[in-house]
Design a protein around this motif. Structure first.
Motif, PDB file in Angstrom:
ATOM      1  N   ASN A  36       0.818  -1.221   0.000  1.00  0.00           N
ATOM      2  CA  ASN A  36       0.000   0.000   0.000  1.00  0.00           C
ATOM      3  C   ASN A  36       0.854   1.274   0.000  1.00  0.00           C
ATOM      4  O   ASN A  36       0.391   2.339   0.400  1.00  0.00           O
ATOM      5  N   LYS A  38       2.061   3.259  -2.419  1.00  0.00           N
ATOM      6  CA  LYS A  38       1.658   4.383  -3.264  1.00  0.00           C
ATOM      7  C   LYS A  38       0.521   5.167  -2.627  1.00  0.00           C
ATOM      8  O   LYS A  38       0.534   6.399  -2.635  1.00  0.00           O
ATOM      9  N   LYS A  39      -0.445   4.454  -2.077  1.00  0.00           N
ATOM     10  CA  LYS A  39      -1.580   5.135  -1.434  1.00  0.00           C
ATOM     11  C   LYS A  39      -1.114   5.917  -0.210  1.00  0.00           C
ATOM     12  O   LYS A  39      -1.502   7.071  -0.016  1.00  0.00           O
ATOM     13  N   SER A  42       0.928   9.100  -1.053  1.00  0.00           N
ATOM     14  CA  SER A  42       0.180  10.192  -1.682  1.00  0.00           C
ATOM     15  C   SER A  42      -0.666  10.978  -0.690  1.00  0.00           C
ATOM     16  O   SER A  42      -1.278  11.983  -1.047  1.00  0.00           O
ATOM     17  N   ALA A  43      -0.700  10.533   0.578  1.00  0.00           N
ATOM     18  CA  ALA A  43      -1.492  11.231   1.597  1.00  0.00           C
ATOM     19  C   ALA A  43      -0.931  12.625   1.841  1.00  0.00           C
ATOM     20  O   ALA A  43       0.271  12.865   1.727  1.00  0.00           O
ATOM     21  N   GLN A  70       4.878   7.953  -9.575  1.00  0.00           N
ATOM     22  CA  GLN A  70       3.702   8.679  -9.090  1.00  0.00           C
ATOM     23  C   GLN A  70       4.051  10.083  -8.610  1.00  0.00           C
ATOM     24  O   GLN A  70       3.337  11.043  -8.921  1.00  0.00           O
TER      25      GLN A  70
END
Length: 229
Positions: A36, A38-39, A42-43, A70
């Motif tokens: 997880n 990438k998620k 990106s926060a 990303q």
């Protein structure tokens, strides 16, 4: 302070890094693997990633590549037991901002992470406008390059290098300077890394890579970006 994302499966190192960064008033978020990543990266508020190379489920190399595709300006500092120069060069070419081997000095790691954040902030503060030269149109912030109307594919590290040239037009830049400012090296195991990356940029962007007009070699000194060719 912002958030430091730690991707590390060793519980002892997780605790060490949490104490280290929380002691400097950072918030610390920890992932045990890169699934997880990438998620999480990106926060809102994530300022840097400390990434273990040997992870379960997905390799640190793949995580690094995905993160930099990303968010090319997000600092990623590798922390690994692998010490071979070839592995360091590979990670830096994938876009990693720095590389430390285990066992490591927590204070040195902190200094390197903070230095990577400062470099990223300086680059992010630049005016965000499309740029180009010859038949090449470049939007560095969107990671988009079009040459002669055809989209070109550049790696995260190629974009970082190209951005630095754009920020320093007509200046002669030594290989050591490029390794320090773009790769984050403090010690230079080899300068061939710079030569190889510039060769790739020339092959993608120059009308004739064997006789470069824009990314020129200054023999005995380094390289110079000449926007007007």
């Amino acid at each position: 302070m912002g958030i430091i994302l730690v991707i590390e499966d060793d519980i002892r190192i997780q605790k060490t890094l949490r104490r280290l960064f929380e002691g400097e008033n950072y918030e610390v978020q920890i992932l045990h693997d890169g699934v997880n990543a990438k998620k999480a990266a990106s926060a809102l508020g994530v300022e840097a990633v400390v990434l273990d190379l040997m992870l379960p489920k997905i390799s640190g190399r793949e995580v690094c590549r995905n993160l930099k595709e990303q968010q090319p300006n997000l600092p990623v500092v590798i922390l690994s037991a692998v010490s071979e120069v070839a592995d360091k060069v590979l990670l830096l070419e994938l876009g990693a901002d720095d590389y430390m081997t285990k066992p490591f000095s927590p204070r040195e790691l902190l200094a390197r992470v903070q230095a990577a954040i400062r470099r990223s902030n300086r680059m992010g503060a630049k005016v965000k406008v499309p740029k180009g030269f010859g038949d090449v149109i470049i939007d560095l912030d969107q990671m988009e390059v079009v040459r002669g109307g055809v989209p070109m594919s550049l790696t995260a590290q190629e974009f970082k290098l190209l951005r630095y040239f754009f920020e320093n037009p007509m200046r002669v830049l030594s290989r050591q300077q490029l390794l320090t400012e773009v790769w984050g090296y403090e010690v230079y195991p080899t300068t061939r890394t710079v030569d190889n990356q510039i060769l790739k940029l020339r092959q993608k962007l120059e009308p004739n890579p064997t006789e470069p007009r824009y990314l020129r070699t200054v023999h005995g000194a380094g390289y110079k970006f000449v926007p007007e060719g």
